[in-house]
Design a protein around this motif. Sequence first.
Motif, PDB file in Angstrom:
ATOM      1  N   UNK A 107       6.891  -1.704  -0.142  1.00  0.00           N
ATOM      2  CA  UNK A 107       6.822  -0.366   0.454  1.00  0.00           C
ATOM      3  C   UNK A 107       5.725  -0.312   1.509  1.00  0.00           C
ATOM      4  N   UNK A 108       5.919   0.561   2.472  1.00  0.00           N
ATOM      5  CA  UNK A 108       5.005   0.766   3.601  1.00  0.00           C
ATOM      6  C   UNK A 108       3.870   1.686   3.155  1.00  0.00           C
ATOM      7  N   UNK A 166       8.297   4.895   1.605  1.00  0.00           N
ATOM      8  CA  UNK A 166       9.251   4.326   2.556  1.00  0.00           C
ATOM      9  C   UNK A 166       9.244   2.818   2.397  1.00  0.00           C
ATOM     10  N   UNK A 167      10.412   2.223   2.266  1.00  0.00           N
ATOM     11  CA  UNK A 167      10.516   0.760   2.178  1.00  0.00           C
ATOM     12  C   UNK A 167      10.127   0.133   3.511  1.00  0.00           C
ATOM     13  N   UNK A 168       9.381  -0.960   3.424  1.00  0.00           N
ATOM     14  CA  UNK A 168       9.032  -1.714   4.612  1.00  0.00           C
ATOM     15  C   UNK A 168      10.087  -2.755   4.937  1.00  0.00           C
ATOM     16  N   UNK A 169       9.926  -3.374   6.083  1.00  0.00           N
ATOM     17  CA  UNK A 169      10.853  -4.399   6.552  1.00  0.00           C
ATOM     18  C   UNK A 169      10.107  -5.718   6.741  1.00  0.00           C
ATOM     19  N   UNK A 170      10.776  -6.794   6.439  1.00  0.00           N
ATOM     20  CA  UNK A 170      10.151  -8.116   6.558  1.00  0.00           C
ATOM     21  C   UNK A 170       9.675  -8.402   7.985  1.00  0.00           C
ATOM     22  N   UNK A 171      10.398  -7.887   8.974  1.00  0.00           N
ATOM     23  CA  UNK A 171      10.000  -8.181  10.361  1.00  0.00           C
ATOM     24  C   UNK A 171       8.690  -7.500  10.751  1.00  0.00           C
ATOM     25  N   UNK A 199       1.966 -10.445   0.872  1.00  0.00           N
ATOM     26  CA  UNK A 199       2.737  -9.928   2.005  1.00  0.00           C
ATOM     27  C   UNK A 199       2.860  -8.411   1.894  1.00  0.00           C
ATOM     28  N   UNK A 200       2.463  -7.721   2.946  1.00  0.00           N
ATOM     29  CA  UNK A 200       2.533  -6.264   3.022  1.00  0.00           C
ATOM     30  C   UNK A 200       3.593  -5.926   4.056  1.00  0.00           C
ATOM     31  N   UNK A 201       4.514  -5.051   3.695  1.00  0.00           N
ATOM     32  CA  UNK A 201       5.642  -4.700   4.557  1.00  0.00           C
ATOM     33  C   UNK A 201       5.461  -3.281   5.100  1.00  0.00           C
ATOM     34  N   UNK A 202       5.954  -3.082   6.331  1.00  0.00           N
ATOM     35  CA  UNK A 202       5.841  -1.790   6.995  1.00  0.00           C
ATOM     36  C   UNK A 202       7.173  -1.427   7.624  1.00  0.00           C
ATOM     37  N   UNK A 204      -8.216  -1.460   4.313  1.00  0.00           N
ATOM     38  CA  UNK A 204      -8.829  -0.786   3.173  1.00  0.00           C
ATOM     39  C   UNK A 204      -8.464   0.697   3.132  1.00  0.00           C
ATOM     40  N   UNK A 205      -8.225   1.284   4.279  1.00  0.00           N
ATOM     41  CA  UNK A 205      -7.850   2.698   4.347  1.00  0.00           C
ATOM     42  C   UNK A 205      -6.467   2.932   3.739  1.00  0.00           C
ATOM     43  N   UNK A 206      -5.563   1.999   3.930  1.00  0.00           N
ATOM     44  CA  UNK A 206      -4.165   2.190   3.539  1.00  0.00           C
ATOM     45  C   UNK A 206      -3.744   1.454   2.264  1.00  0.00           C
ATOM     46  N   UNK A 207      -4.491   0.459   1.870  1.00  0.00           N
ATOM     47  CA  UNK A 207      -4.138  -0.288   0.656  1.00  0.00           C
ATOM     48  C   UNK A 207      -4.360   0.599  -0.566  1.00  0.00           C
ATOM     49  N   UNK A 208      -3.499   0.503  -1.562  1.00  0.00           N
ATOM     50  CA  UNK A 208      -3.690   1.323  -2.757  1.00  0.00           C
ATOM     51  C   UNK A 208      -4.924   0.890  -3.539  1.00  0.00           C
ATOM     52  N   UNK A 209      -5.484   1.812  -4.249  1.00  0.00           N
ATOM     53  CA  UNK A 209      -6.631   1.513  -5.096  1.00  0.00           C
ATOM     54  C   UNK A 209      -6.195   0.580  -6.223  1.00  0.00           C
TER      55      UNK A 209
END
Length: 147
Positions: A38-39, A50-55, A64-67, A81-86
């Motif tokens: 997830x993004x 929202x689901x992220x995309x591999x591209x 791997x973090x998807x957006x 750090x602002x967007x990563x979950x705790x």
Amino acid sequence: MKYIIKLLVISSLIFSFNSFAKDPIYTGYFSSKAVSGYDTVAYFTQSKAVKGLKKFSYKYQGEDWYFSNNQHLALFTQDPEKYAPQYGGYCAYAVAQNDTASSDPEQWTIENGKLYLNYNADIKQQWRGDKANFIIKADQNWPHVLN
């Protein structure tokens, strides 16, 4: 023969101790996708999961973090750090209980500009009932709960 037995015992102890430690970013077994793909930026910008995309993926803390789009990818790379979950994306309620559990990316909360994930809808309800105290407890338990 004694040498082989000693070697086997030492090897099993080394591998056993390593197997107890959990990864700092929750991905589930046999996956390298943080937040189940997830993004994480979308929680902040669109107020929804929202689901992220591999591209539009990025390697951060070994996972791997998807957006969902290039703009979200750029925002994340500028300030992960602002967007990563705790708590590495583990269930925040579980961490408050000095444990770990998987999380459902559809069960999320943003509190004081930080993203928290929960195991399921029932756990999210419990979490929301006393968020402030659960956050204090989870902050005290993190990252020691990984060991």
